[in-house]
Write a protein that holds these residues in place. Structure first.
Motif, mmCIF file in Angstrom:
data_model
loop_
_atom_site.group_PDB
_atom_site.id
_atom_site.type_symbol
_atom_site.label_atom_id
_atom_site.label_comp_id
_atom_site.label_asym_id
_atom_site.label_seq_id
_atom_site.Cartn_x
_atom_site.Cartn_y
_atom_site.Cartn_z
ATOM 1 N N TYR A 1 68.299 23.357 75.482
ATOM 2 C CA TYR A 1 68.034 24.415 76.454
ATOM 3 C C TYR A 1 66.593 24.307 76.940
ATOM 4 C CZ TYR A 1 67.668 29.020 78.602
ATOM 5 O OH TYR A 1 67.497 30.040 79.489
ATOM 6 N N GLY B 1 62.348 36.506 81.797
ATOM 7 C CA GLY B 1 61.794 35.357 81.112
ATOM 8 C C GLY B 1 60.294 35.429 80.956
ATOM 9 N N VAL C 1 71.492 34.525 82.461
ATOM 10 C CA VAL C 1 70.242 33.963 82.983
ATOM 11 C C VAL C 1 70.556 33.387 84.350
ATOM 12 C CG1 VAL C 1 68.372 32.325 82.609
ATOM 13 C CG2 VAL C 1 69.486 33.427 80.660
ATOM 14 N N SER D 1 66.212 27.344 84.571
ATOM 15 C CA SER D 1 66.557 27.424 83.152
ATOM 16 C C SER D 1 67.978 26.925 82.966
ATOM 17 C CB SER D 1 66.431 28.866 82.648
ATOM 18 O OG SER D 1 65.103 29.322 82.713
ATOM 19 N N SER E 1 67.977 25.092 72.025
ATOM 20 C CA SER E 1 67.344 26.375 72.338
ATOM 21 C C SER E 1 68.461 27.370 72.598
ATOM 22 C CB SER E 1 66.433 26.238 73.558
ATOM 23 O OG SER E 1 65.793 27.460 73.852
ATOM 24 N N GLN F 1 63.656 26.331 79.417
ATOM 25 C CA GLN F 1 63.306 27.568 80.114
ATOM 26 C C GLN F 1 62.497 27.241 81.351
ATOM 27 O OE1 GLN F 1 61.752 30.618 77.587
ATOM 28 N NE2 GLN F 1 60.830 31.752 79.265
ATOM 29 N N THR G 1 65.078 34.112 71.875
ATOM 30 C CA THR G 1 65.404 32.668 71.930
ATOM 31 C C THR G 1 65.035 32.018 70.607
ATOM 32 O OG1 THR G 1 64.976 32.583 74.289
ATOM 33 C CG2 THR G 1 64.993 30.484 73.107
ATOM 34 N N THR H 1 64.483 28.400 68.962
ATOM 35 C CA THR H 1 64.211 27.040 69.464
ATOM 36 C C THR H 1 63.982 26.079 68.302
ATOM 37 O OG1 THR H 1 63.183 27.963 71.447
ATOM 38 C CG2 THR H 1 62.727 25.640 70.938
ATOM 39 N N ARG I 1 58.358 26.654 81.968
ATOM 40 C CA ARG I 1 57.661 26.515 80.700
ATOM 41 C C ARG I 1 57.474 25.023 80.385
ATOM 42 N NH1 ARG I 1 59.745 28.604 74.803
ATOM 43 N NH2 ARG I 1 58.016 27.745 73.571
ATOM 44 N N THR J 1 69.933 31.400 72.846
ATOM 45 C CA THR J 1 69.440 32.717 73.281
ATOM 46 C C THR J 1 70.443 33.812 72.989
ATOM 47 O OG1 THR J 1 70.341 32.471 75.498
ATOM 48 C CG2 THR J 1 68.116 31.616 75.128
ATOM 49 N N THR K 1 64.923 32.545 87.888
ATOM 50 C CA THR K 1 64.082 31.560 87.203
ATOM 51 C C THR K 1 63.392 30.609 88.155
ATOM 52 O OG1 THR K 1 65.929 30.044 86.975
ATOM 53 C CG2 THR K 1 65.577 31.610 85.184
#
Length: 826
Positions: free
Chosen positions: A785, A649, A705, A763, A690, A787, A683, A685, A790, A692, A710
């Motif tokens: 979604y 990520g 994931v 995530s 979102s 992440q 990804t 968005t 972020r 992937t 994460t």
């Protein structure tokens, strides 16, 4: 008195009375010598006039002649005094003396017996009442007082009720019930005035021999009474009174179409009589219940009667007629007027009962008319009533007339209600029942005594009001009423009464009509391919009478879609398994068919991006890759951003185009300068999703994931902790130190808009939702979604109705953060 004879022994008494009667006449003298004799006499109490400075009044003027206007003065309701001197008796012997009197003689005459001293009120005559002395005898100008060895009284029994059922009236002409007279009048006297007196003897019993039936307008009627006594001397005096019948007891009767008094003063000139009827020697028996045993009938006791002329009787003041009145609450006064004032009479008004705090205006309570107002001024505002009494005065005689009139304040209080207070416009009946009720505070609580009128206050209604003149009405709503509030008014009026005003009151009730609701399907932005998406119908909750059906078709309504409905086809909510862009349509069908509606929503499905290398290099040793998004069935998503990261990520340095990258309206584009062998994640968005995809080279498991990949490092957690401690606005967000998940809401307190800064420690698919303090969902700020690590921002416009205290819930995977938002409602 010229001479006073002292009491003597019994054997000398006959000589004494003989001497007296020698002066009174030879007839009585011979009777006293040769046998028993009775002398019935009555009082002529004088004319009551002052002549040559001398008052003509007498309390011991016993005569055998008529009592007329020139020598006697009485009023109705008084008693004329009688006595009987019975001589020639044997002491210790018992006798019965019978008298008779006219009870009816073209009108009521002497209606019952009383004590001899009853001459009040004597005010009309301007002098004190005469004191009656039954023991005084007069011969010429000489008065003699008879000696009395004993004096006692005996109760006079009540007369029988008249039984008269018709023919008697009040002064206003209404029927009068005299069926229980004269017993009612008799029983109203004090006990001392209902007794007969005997001198020189003891009364054992008084009983009625006969009481003739009285027929108004019929023959004369007589009552006969026997008095049983034991003589204590050879001469006995019995004394009693004859009650002069009063119009206050008997009222009036019709003669030649006119009301005339049914009383002694109403007899047309003709005198009426008290008579001596019979005298017997009987067996002594002190028990009045035992029958009389006659030993000897003594002759010579008949043919004596004493008469009273109607002209000698002055009528009392009559109770006037005053019409009762009724006014409505909110009125200010009553005016009462005597309909038939009597010539020469004066009137004093007073209150009997009074529940409305009424007073005489200006304190004036005399005369033929009075005005009555509230004690505090203004108007009568409460329901209730009062009664009026009048003291009528004529010739100094006062007559209290109670309850001559009633004043009533009618108060009407109506309460309007509706059931139900909300009309379901979608139902088959779509109506409400309107009810008016007379409630507490009203003078008359009987709903049946009123008329009703319903009307619609609100303009522009399209429904029908029925039974508008009934206590219970019905309103059936029209489609045009949907979403409005309708106010109804009812006026309740007392039923018409010629003697009363029509008092009324009004009230209003408001009913809301449910809106059919603009058919709406909860908007959903682009969603990821393979996601399960929930759509909510409106109105929600669904009316009980509605049927919902959901239909899927191709995007834009053309063709078909491979997406499918995932739940039963009939609820408020519907789930779609998204494989291809689609249109979802909601059909709303109600019992009230005019309200049927249909609506739809087009939903873009973001296909899973496909990644291809320029060369098929399983070790990802090429640094140029092609990404394809969209197809004919899945249109290009304008405005979507594309980003590329390594499998952990983390951003890839030097990638081109720079990440994130906003794609043009094209399905294909290339990323270059990707380090060889790294494996990477692409990804796509949008504002709502979102999606992937992972490369198929270098790291086959990169598409998975994992949570452990994460999580924030321990160092990052500590950094977040330090930031939170240093931040003065700590109350504006909540930070979960274990996971690194945080929410910051600004401003807080808020007015109409809130900006959220969000960071997740993991995530995955997540959401930020708002709830009120009742636990009801207010809105969804974000869903899609997220992440890990972020930060991103979201804004939410709060509907005006929800600008109060709110609770936010930020949830990603198994992580959740909540907090409070304080609303400053505008």
């Amino acid at each position: 008195m010229d001479a006073l004879i002292k009491p003597k022994t019994n054997d000398h008494f006959t000589k004494w009375i003989t001497t007296v009667f020698l002066l009174m006449g030879a007839v009585l003298l011979s009777s006293s010598i040769y046998g028993q004799a009775g002398d019935l006499s009555q009082i002529r109490n004088g004319s009551g006039q002052t002549k040559s400075g001398v008052l003509d009044a007498c309390g011991d003027c016993w005569v055998n002649g008529n009592a007329g206007a020139q020598n006697a003065h009485y009023t109705e309701g008084m008693s004329i005094a009688y006595r009987s001197l019975i001589t020639g008796l044997t002491p210790g012997t018992c006798y019965e003396y019978e008298i008779g009197y006219d009870t009816y003689h073209s009108a009521m005459a002497i209606d019952y017996l009383t004590h001899f001293q009853r001459l009040e009120p004597h005010g009309p005559f301007g002098h004190p009442a005469e004191v009656i002395d039954p023991l005084v005898f007069v011969s010429g100008s000489t008065k003699y007082s008879m000696p009395a060895q004993s004096t006692n009284t005996f109760p006079i029994p009540a007369p029988a009720p008249s039984g008269i059922l018709s023919g008697a009236f009040n002064k206003d002409g209404t029927p009068r019930d005299v069926s229980n007279q004269a017993v009612t009048s008799f029983n109203a006297l004090p006990a001392a005035q209902r007794a007969m007196t005997i001198y020189n003897g003891t009364i054992q019993d008084i009983n009625y021999v006969s009481q003739a039936t009285i027929v108004i307008g019929g023959a004369d009627a007589e009552t006969r009474v026997r008095i049983r006594f034991q003589a204590d001397d050879d001469s006995v005096v019995l004394a009693w009174g004859g009650h002069i019948a009063s119009r206050l007891d008997w009222g009036y009767t019709l003669k030649q179409g006119k009301l005339v008094p049914l009383s002694a003063a109403g007899i047309s000139g003709s005198p009426y009589h008290m008579r001596q009827k019979a005298f017997d020697r009987v067996q002594c028996d002190a028990n009045p219940a035992n029958a009389t045993v006659v030993i000897e009938n003594i002759s010579g006791f008949g043919n004596q009667d004493r008469s009273l002329s109607a002209a000698a009787v002055v009528p009392p003041p009559e109770c006037p007629t005053v019409p009762s009145q009724t006014i409505c609450a909110g009125d200010g006064s009553f005016t009462f007027t005597i309909s038939n004032p009597e010539a020469g009479a004066t009137y004093l008004w007073s209150f009997g009962t009074n529940t409305v705090n009424a007073v005489f205006q200006g304190g004036v309570n005399t005369g033929n008319s009075v005005t009555i107002v509230p004690s505090g001024g203004g108007n009568f505002n409460t329901g209730g009533s009062f009664t009026l009494n009048i003291t009528a005065s004529l010739n100094a005689i006062d007559q209290l007339c109670e309850g001559v009139a009633t004043g009533t304040v009618e108060k009407v209080v109506v309460d309007a209600s509706a059931n139900p207070t909300q009309i379901d416009i979608t139902s088959a009946a779509h109506s409400t029942t309107l009810t008016a009720d007379i409630v507490a505070g009203s003078t008359d609580l009987n709903n049946a005594n009123y008329t009703y009128q319903w009307s619609i206050v609100t303009a522009g209604t399209t429904g029908v009001l029925s039974n508008a003149t009934s206590r219970i009405a019905t309103y059936t709503a029209g489609i045009g009423d949907a979403g409005s509030s309708i106010t109804f008014k009812v006026i309740a009026t007392q039923a018409a009464d010629p003697n009363s005003p029509e008092c009324f009151d009004d009230d209003e009730v408001t009913v809301t009509v449910t809106s059919v609701g603009v058919c709406d399907v909860t908007p959903q932005g682009p969603v990821c391919q393979g996601a399960t998406t929930t759509h909510n119908g409106s109105p929600n909750p669904k009316p009980t009478t509605a049927t919902y059906t959901w239909v899927l078709s191709g995007y834009g309504g053309a063709g078909t879609t491979t997406s499918t409905l995932a739940s039963a086809n009939g609820g408020v909510s519907m789930q779609v398994n998204a494989t291809q862009s689609y249109r979802i349509t909601l059909n709303q069908v109600y019992e009230n068919t005019a309200a049927n509606t249909s609506c739809y929503e087009d939903v873009v499905v973001i296909p899973t991006p496909t990644i291809a290398t320029t060369y098929n290099a399983p070790d990802c040793d090429e640094n140029t890759f092609s990404v394809t998004v969209g197809s004919a069935a899945n249109p290009v998503i304008s405005g979507a951003s594309y980003s590329i990261t390594d499998k952990n990520g983390d951003a890839i340095v030097g990638v081109s185009p720079a990440s994130p990258y906003v794609a043009p309206n094209a399905n294909n584009f290339d990323f270059t300068n990707i380090p060889a062998g790294s494996g990477f994640i692409v990804t796509v968005t949008t504002a709502t999703a979102s999606c992937t995809a992972s490369s198929t080279c270098g790291s086959p498991d990169a598409s998975i994931v994992r949570k452990e990949d994460t999580k924030l490092t321990e160092e990052a957690v500590n950094n977040k902790k330090e930031e939170a401690i240093a931040d003065k606005g700590l109350e504006n967000y909540n930070i979960e130190l274990k996971s690194g998940t945080q929410v910051k809401a600004m401003p807080n307190p808020f007015t109409d808009r809130i900006r959220f800064n969000l960071v997740s420690g993991v995530s995955g698919m997540g959401s930020l939702e708002l709830y009120n303090v009742m636990g009801q969902k207010v809105g969804v700020v974000y869903q899609g979604y997220i992440q890990a690590g972020r930060a991103f921002n979201q804004e939410f416009n709060v509907p005006e109705i929800n600008r109060n205290t709110l609770i936010y819930v930020f949830k990603v995977g198994d992580q959740q953060v909540t907090g409070k938002l304080i609303g400053l409602k505008q």
